[in-house]
Design an enzyme around this catalytic site. Structure first.
Site, PDB file in Angstrom:
ATOM      1  N   GLU A 475       0.862  -1.179   0.000  1.00 33.66           N
ATOM      2  CA  GLU A 475       0.000   0.000   0.000  1.00 33.66           C
ATOM      3  C   GLU A 475       0.900   1.231   0.000  1.00 33.66           C
ATOM      4  O   GLU A 475       1.239   1.746  -1.046  1.00 33.66           O
ATOM      5  CB  GLU A 475      -0.952  -0.038   1.204  1.00 33.66           C
ATOM      6  CG  GLU A 475      -2.176   0.775   0.948  1.00 33.66           C
ATOM      7  CD  GLU A 475      -3.436   0.247   1.640  1.00 33.66           C
ATOM      8  OE1 GLU A 475      -4.430   0.939   1.538  1.00 33.66           O
ATOM      9  OE2 GLU A 475      -3.417  -0.819   2.266  1.00 33.66           O
ATOM     10  N   GLU A 746      -2.323   0.392  13.272  1.00 36.40           N
ATOM     11  CA  GLU A 746      -3.476   0.747  12.443  1.00 36.40           C
ATOM     12  C   GLU A 746      -4.786   0.514  13.193  1.00 36.40           C
ATOM     13  O   GLU A 746      -5.744   1.259  13.039  1.00 36.40           O
ATOM     14  CB  GLU A 746      -3.451  -0.128  11.178  1.00 36.40           C
ATOM     15  CG  GLU A 746      -4.610   0.084  10.241  1.00 36.40           C
ATOM     16  CD  GLU A 746      -4.445  -0.705   8.959  1.00 36.40           C
ATOM     17  OE1 GLU A 746      -3.736  -1.735   8.976  1.00 36.40           O
ATOM     18  OE2 GLU A 746      -5.016  -0.301   7.929  1.00 36.40           O
TER      19      GLU A 746
END
Ligand code: BGC
Length: 894
Positions: A475, A746
């Site tokens: 990502e 996260e």
């Protein structure tokens, strides 16, 4: 005791008076001694330092000398400003300047700074041609790194040489085998179809009389590599890697020479067979490799092709700090597994790579894998990298290796294929944008101190030319929402004005024609992504936050068209003020228990969130238009804002003030964005506090988290905010720390309470979004806040919210006008004593937070500062200087 004669004493007094003022921290467009800038009339910044009280600048004079010895002076200008100072000076291209500034203060002192530098770039005077390799490449695979070379001869000693260079792909440039820079991952990541940064380097000392070579390695990088989890076919900029370089040389006899990329260059493939941002590097070292970067050797090279259609229109100057190796870490532990596998633990999750050296030739292929975590049973855990291989493979006659065209997010490194004793050395290099640190923080709770450090590490790990979501999995993109929620924390921690100014220009460049904003910037999605509330709003919120912090009106003006286009998109998609129906991420990753029989899931309706952000963005637009003197536009935004505000209340608020989503995030957004009538605000704040108590923990996701504690303290619910901060149970900021986290995760439960990992499809251990609590540590715990009426921290607010459970806290924010410091300590029974510093050429308002009373505040020389009552609130005005104070918690112990 020896007495000094009166004359000596007098001269000491006089010299201290003369030196009572000094000037530091010189900046040009927010940059330290920048090279190759494209600003015609750059603006200057400096910071005054003085031990005296109430020091303000009254006049300044900027003096500039160019490399030909020509002088320019602004003359004395009466002004208090010492940031973003424009002048009538007009620079010339390709010219080096030195500059200094003198300032007089309101107490008769004069100071002159040391010298600082800036150098202008080519300003479009490109004579070089874009070049590329002549062979066909596989657009769907990772192709070998390319090598380019130009050998040339110099008849004379060189007195000045500059290399101007950029590429589509990542370059590493060498002059006679020596790297031209210690920065890396150049030319950085921008919206390549619209903006390509070039860099300028002083290469004078690398050139010699006789044979010379300018050589470049070029890798796919962000330009053509696999970026975005959908794979290589989805990349919008999939064309060839191309190089553009121009070297301007001045010889001792005054003659000038130019070496430029053109069809006389030759090229070949590198021994780096693969280099990919996600996947790492594969390199082979042959036994008889020549020194390819020297003028002589050029066996099996081919002639390059030129790519003239690329032109120069999209080339821009390097106006933000470059990326570099910023730190080195050594392994804390090594575990050997069998004969030829060693796992190194560097003790800290970082972004970068390892530099390794071997004692002798490699027996076979050596693999260096990277992981952020080990499983509960100690195994190397890479499942959360998803498809990113993140490994270095070395074979052949390799003496050692340092990657340069990739980076990894890791704490652990597994080296396999070689016995431990053949690893001569290994260390981790921490790679990020060269951003000056601007904060410090320490308090009475060691876990909160660790939290602060983890926030910093996640910022380092994800401020790599652009603000990324994470540095490890497939990502690593400029997710707009993440940058939006973290931008204030980022600005407290590091000098990010130029960093965000660059990124916002990319955001504007990648904005869709209808004003909608892509999920990620630079945009790598091949289809138009729907503008998600809180993500797309980065277009308005980030430039506004930067304006509030740095006070750079020009940067706000640059961003304004993009801010306006985004607001225009939402206005166009709303009916009678109601903005609905777009697909959103919502309050991403909010608390979501597996078993919801208590009805405790904290899901906030997405349309509610969208309406909240819509209204807030319109408010920002109205403010921005006002700051920029666009009264008509302000009027239009005010009208749209009034409609949106009304629609929010009609649609989502009951008459008694209950919100349709009864979540922490819903109440937080409604209060933080001022979406409720004043009469309904106190009850909404109470409902929020009650919700927090009912849960006993935070339940917000990406959008609620940054603002929750701020809202609680704003309404005096300090104990609730501190309870959230100090909570060590899941979900909380400290829970990951109790499990050894060294960066921000996260998810609230990246590691679950049973020790297992969250779903590997989305479980980064280095994601700064939840680190947005950093803004509260500075803005509330220390209480160092911008004054929204006077952006740029020349005038600011001090409003610390001390807390007995935390015991003490102190820290600093090095703002555009210097170091603001504040500390407090609980003396018992709700009495807190503290100290603070207001830098020179700045002043502050001390305002005790709700529920606290200022007993006294005095200057360090003992003089009391008057405390005035204004609209029922205490207030003390603090000119520059050092102060001590006592704050009393009115309801302590009740
Ligand atoms: C990213 C985020 C991002 C999100 C959008 C994720 O995959 O890592 O941080 O904001 O997608 O929902």
């Amino acid at each position: 005791m020896n007495r000094l004669p009166a004359t000596v004493l007098l001269s000491i007094v006089m010299s201290t008076a003369l030196h009572a003022l000094s000037i530091k921290h010189l900046r040009v467009e927010g940059l330290v001694d920048p090279m190759g800038i494209e600003y015609r009339s750059p603006r200057f910044g400096w910071i005054l330092e003085s031990a005296n009280i109430g020091v303000m600048q009254v006049e300044y004079q900027i003096e500039i000398t160019d490399d030909q010895g020509n002088n320019w002076s602004s003359g004395w200008v009466m002004s208090e400003r010492s940031q973003w100072v424009g002048t009538a000076f007009v620079a010339r291209p390709g010219t080096a300047y030195q500059w200094k500034v003198s300032a007089k203060d309101n107490q008769g002192h004069l100071a002159t700074s040391g010298l600082a530098y800036f150098e202008t770039g080519l300003w479009g005077q490109w004579k070089a041609e874009w070049i590329t390799v002549p062979w066909a490449e596989n657009p769907r695979a990772t192709n070998p790194v390319q090598r380019y070379k130009k050998a040339f001869s110099l008849p004379q000693q060189v007195v000045r040489a500059r290399l101007y260079i950029t590429s589509l792909g990542l370059y590493k440039a060498l002059v006679n085998g020596q790297p031209v820079t210690n920065t890396c991952l150049n030319p950085g990541w921008t919206s390549y179809p619209n903006r390509i940064q070039y860099q300028a380097y002083d290469v004078t000392s690398l050139l010699g009389v006789g044979a010379n070579a300018l050589c470049v390695e070029l890798a796919e990088g962000w330009h053509r590599g696999r970026i975005n989890y959908r794979g290589k076919e989805a990349i919008p900029y999939k064309e060839k890697c191309c190089l553009l370089a121009q070297m301007e040389i001045t010889l001792a006899n005054g003659k000038t020479l130019r070496v430029t990329t053109d069809k006389s260059w030759i090229c070949t493939v590198s021994n780096i067979l693969e280099a990919s941002i996600y996947d790492g590097e594969v390199a082979f070292f042959s036994a008889n490799a020549d020194d390819w970067a020297q003028p002589g050797s050029a066996k099996d090279w081919q002639q390059v092709q030129t790519v003239n259609e690329l032109g120069y229109n999209n080339i821009i100057g390097q106006h933000a700090p470059q990326v570099a190796v910023m730190d080195t870490l050594y392994a804390k532990h090594v575990t050997r597994q069998g004969d030829s596998v060693s796992v190194f633990d560097f003790g800290q999750v970082i972004t970068g790579w390892v530099s390794i050296a071997f004692t002798n030739n490699l027996p076979k292929t050596v693999r260096i894998e990277h992981a952020e975590a080990l499983t509960a049973d100690g195994s190397f855990y890479t499942a959360n990298l998803r498809s990113a291989r993140a490994e270095i493979c070395l074979s052949g006659n390799c003496p050692g290796y340092t990657p340069q065209f990739t980076y990894m997010g890791f704490r652990y490194v597994r080296v396999s294929g070689i016995p431990f004793h053949q690893i001569a050395s290994i260390h981790a290099q921490v790679v990020h944008s060269k951003l000056a640190r601007s904060s410090s923080f320490v308090c009475g709770d060691t876990l909160v101190n660790k939290l602060y450090n983890n926030i910093l590490w996640s910022q380092k790990g994800n401020f790599l030319d652009i603000p990324t979501d994470c540095p490890q999995r497939d990502e690593r993109m400029g997710w707009t929402g993440d940058a939006q929620v973290f931008s204030i924390t980022a600005a407290y921690n590091m000098e990010v004005s130029a960093f965000f100014r660059k990124w916002l220009a990319d955001l504007a460049a990648d904005q869709y024609p209808d004003g909608s904003v892509p999920w990620v910037v630079p945009n790598v999605f091949p289809y138009q992504t729907p503008p998600s509330a809180g993500w797309a709003d980065a277009a308005a919120i980030v430039p506004w936050n930067m304006y509030v912090f740095y006070g750079d009106r020009t940067a706000l003006m640059e961003a304004y068209p993009s801010m306006k286009a985004w607001a225009g998109y939402m206005i166009g998609h709303s009916t009678r003020g109601l903005y609905q129906g777009v697909k959103h991420f919502g309050d991403w990753l909010s608390y979501n228990p597996d078993d919801d029989r208590d009805g405790k899931a904290a899901v906030t309706e997405k349309d509610f969130i969208a309406q909240a952000y819509y209204t807030h963005t319109l408010f920002i637009l109205s403010q921005a238009a006002q700051e920029l003197g666009m009264d008509d536009e302000k009027g239009e935004f005010d009208m749209a804002y009034a409609d949106a505000w009304k629609a929010f209340n009609l649609e989502y608020v009951t008459r008694s003030g209950r919100l349709v989503s009864g979540t922490q995030t819903a109440y937080t957004l409604a209060l933080a964005f001022h979406l409720l009538p004043d009469s309904l605000r106190p009850q909404a704040a109470l409902r929020l506090a009650q919700n927090v108590r009912r849960y006993g923990h935070i339940s917000t996701g990406f959008l609620g988290t940054p603002l929750l504690c701020q809202v609680l303290t704003q309404f005096g619910y300090h104990a609730d905010a501190y309870q959230l901060l100090l909570n060590q149970q899941y979900p909380s900021w400290l829970y990951p720390i109790t499990l050894g986290a060294t960066t921000i995760w996260e998810r609230w439960d990246g590691v679950k309470e049973d020790g297992s990992f969250q779903n590997p499809s989305m479980n980064s251990f280095n994601h700064y979004a939840y680190g947005a609590i950093g803004a509260w540590l500075f803005g509330s715990v220390l209480g160092i806040k911008p004054d929204f009426e006077a952006p740029g921290f020349q005038y600011f607010v001090l409003s610390p919210v001390p807390n007995g459970d935390l015991g003490h806290a102190s820290g600093s924010y090095y703002g555009p006008y210097g170091s603001i410091e504040l500390g407090w300590k609980h003396q018992g029974n709700g009495l807190f004593e503290g100290s603070c510093t207001v830098p020179s050429n700045a002043s502050a308002r001390f305002e005790p937070p709700l529920g606290f009373e200022l007993d006294w505040i005095r200057h360090e020389n003992g003089v009391q500062v008057p405390i005035v009552q204004l609209a029922g609130k205490q207030l003390a005005k603090l000119p520059s200087g050092k102060y001590t104070f006592a704050l009393r918690e009115m309801d302590y112990g009740k």
